[in-house]
Design a protein around this motif. Sequence first.
Motif, mmCIF file in Angstrom:
data_model
loop_
_atom_site.group_PDB
_atom_site.id
_atom_site.type_symbol
_atom_site.label_atom_id
_atom_site.label_comp_id
_atom_site.label_asym_id
_atom_site.label_seq_id
_atom_site.Cartn_x
_atom_site.Cartn_y
_atom_site.Cartn_z
ATOM 1 N N ASN A 7 0.151 -2.643 1.559
ATOM 2 C CA ASN A 7 -0.800 -2.879 0.472
ATOM 3 C C ASN A 7 -0.576 -4.247 -0.160
ATOM 4 O O ASN A 7 -0.949 -4.482 -1.298
ATOM 5 C CB ASN A 7 -0.714 -1.768 -0.583
ATOM 6 C CG ASN A 7 0.678 -1.632 -1.171
ATOM 7 O OD1 ASN A 7 1.627 -2.257 -0.713
ATOM 8 N ND2 ASN A 7 0.807 -0.810 -2.191
ATOM 9 N N ALA A 8 0.023 -5.161 0.584
ATOM 10 C CA ALA A 8 0.220 -6.530 0.103
ATOM 11 C C ALA A 8 -1.121 -7.253 0.103
ATOM 12 O O ALA A 8 -1.983 -7.008 0.947
ATOM 13 C CB ALA A 8 1.214 -7.264 0.988
ATOM 14 N N THR A 9 -1.274 -8.161 -0.837
ATOM 15 C CA THR A 9 -2.536 -8.875 -0.956
ATOM 16 C C THR A 9 -2.601 -10.024 0.034
ATOM 17 O O THR A 9 -1.598 -10.606 0.407
ATOM 18 C CB THR A 9 -2.719 -9.440 -2.377
ATOM 19 O OG1 THR A 9 -1.669 -10.366 -2.630
ATOM 20 C CG2 THR A 9 -2.707 -8.337 -3.406
ATOM 21 N N VAL A 10 -3.812 -10.339 0.434
ATOM 22 C CA VAL A 10 -4.038 -11.470 1.324
ATOM 23 C C VAL A 10 -4.234 -12.727 0.492
ATOM 24 O O VAL A 10 -3.906 -13.826 0.925
ATOM 25 C CB VAL A 10 -5.266 -11.196 2.229
ATOM 26 C CG1 VAL A 10 -5.536 -12.363 3.150
ATOM 27 C CG2 VAL A 10 -5.053 -9.937 3.032
ATOM 28 N N ASN A 11 -4.738 -12.562 -0.709
ATOM 29 C CA ASN A 11 -4.990 -13.689 -1.599
ATOM 30 C C ASN A 11 -3.775 -13.981 -2.470
ATOM 31 O O ASN A 11 -2.892 -13.146 -2.634
ATOM 32 C CB ASN A 11 -6.184 -13.381 -2.511
ATOM 33 C CG ASN A 11 -7.446 -13.141 -1.711
ATOM 34 O OD1 ASN A 11 -7.640 -13.721 -0.653
ATOM 35 N ND2 ASN A 11 -8.290 -12.272 -2.222
ATOM 36 N N THR A 12 -3.759 -15.156 -3.043
ATOM 37 C CA THR A 12 -2.687 -15.558 -3.942
ATOM 38 C C THR A 12 -2.897 -14.903 -5.300
ATOM 39 O O THR A 12 -4.004 -14.938 -5.850
ATOM 40 C CB THR A 12 -2.681 -17.087 -4.123
ATOM 41 O OG1 THR A 12 -2.572 -17.687 -2.835
ATOM 42 C CG2 THR A 12 -1.539 -17.530 -4.991
ATOM 43 N N LYS A 84 0.371 -12.696 4.702
ATOM 44 C CA LYS A 84 1.455 -13.584 5.126
ATOM 45 C C LYS A 84 2.801 -12.910 4.871
ATOM 46 O O LYS A 84 2.926 -12.040 4.010
ATOM 47 C CB LYS A 84 1.380 -14.905 4.371
ATOM 48 C CG LYS A 84 0.060 -15.631 4.540
ATOM 49 C CD LYS A 84 -0.138 -16.045 5.971
ATOM 50 C CE LYS A 84 -1.446 -16.777 6.154
ATOM 51 N NZ LYS A 84 -2.044 -16.587 7.420
ATOM 52 N N PRO A 85 3.830 -13.306 5.625
ATOM 53 C CA PRO A 85 5.150 -12.687 5.466
ATOM 54 C C PRO A 85 5.710 -12.775 4.049
ATOM 55 O O PRO A 85 6.340 -11.838 3.568
ATOM 56 C CB PRO A 85 6.035 -13.461 6.444
ATOM 57 C CG PRO A 85 5.097 -13.944 7.482
ATOM 58 C CD PRO A 85 3.816 -14.220 6.767
ATOM 59 N N GLN A 91 5.731 -7.970 -2.040
ATOM 60 C CA GLN A 91 5.284 -6.593 -2.281
ATOM 61 C C GLN A 91 6.435 -5.612 -2.095
ATOM 62 O O GLN A 91 6.600 -4.683 -2.892
ATOM 63 C CB GLN A 91 4.117 -6.239 -1.346
ATOM 64 C CG GLN A 91 3.490 -4.908 -1.658
ATOM 65 C CD GLN A 91 2.886 -4.866 -3.053
ATOM 66 O OE1 GLN A 91 2.227 -5.813 -3.481
ATOM 67 N NE2 GLN A 91 3.108 -3.791 -3.774
ATOM 68 N N GLU A 92 7.252 -5.822 -1.066
ATOM 69 C CA GLU A 92 8.426 -4.961 -0.863
ATOM 70 C C GLU A 92 9.387 -5.097 -2.036
ATOM 71 O O GLU A 92 9.988 -4.118 -2.470
ATOM 72 C CB GLU A 92 9.130 -5.325 0.443
ATOM 73 C CG GLU A 92 8.423 -4.863 1.678
ATOM 74 C CD GLU A 92 9.186 -5.189 2.942
ATOM 75 O OE1 GLU A 92 10.287 -5.766 2.864
ATOM 76 O OE2 GLU A 92 8.684 -4.864 4.026
#
Length: 106
Positions: A7-12, A84-85, A91-92
């Motif tokens: 569920n990490a975002t793709v945007n900044t 991105k990594p 997010q982690e």
Amino acid sequence: MDLKKTNATVNTITYDKSAIEAPTGNVYEAITIMAKRANQINSEIKKELIEKLEEFATYNDSLEEIFENKEQIEVSKFYEKLPKPHALAVQEWMDGKIYFRDTTQD
């Protein structure tokens, strides 16, 4: 790591500095930990991508013949659309999924 369920975002986005530094008490230490995790994630993703692309690899001696492999293109598009990594590592970190320890303390 299951990249489809992240569920990490793709945007900044902007994060609260106090939330980032809360587990360690030092924002620089937290960033270092997240950077190391991002490097681990990046190497995992790269290894996985190379393995999947090698399944579709064709070994021709002729340079004139270039085939568009649709499966290979779809795999590449999937990995291009992933967060991105560093976003995955942040997010982690925010979810408390990264284990860390201070080796200078007993």
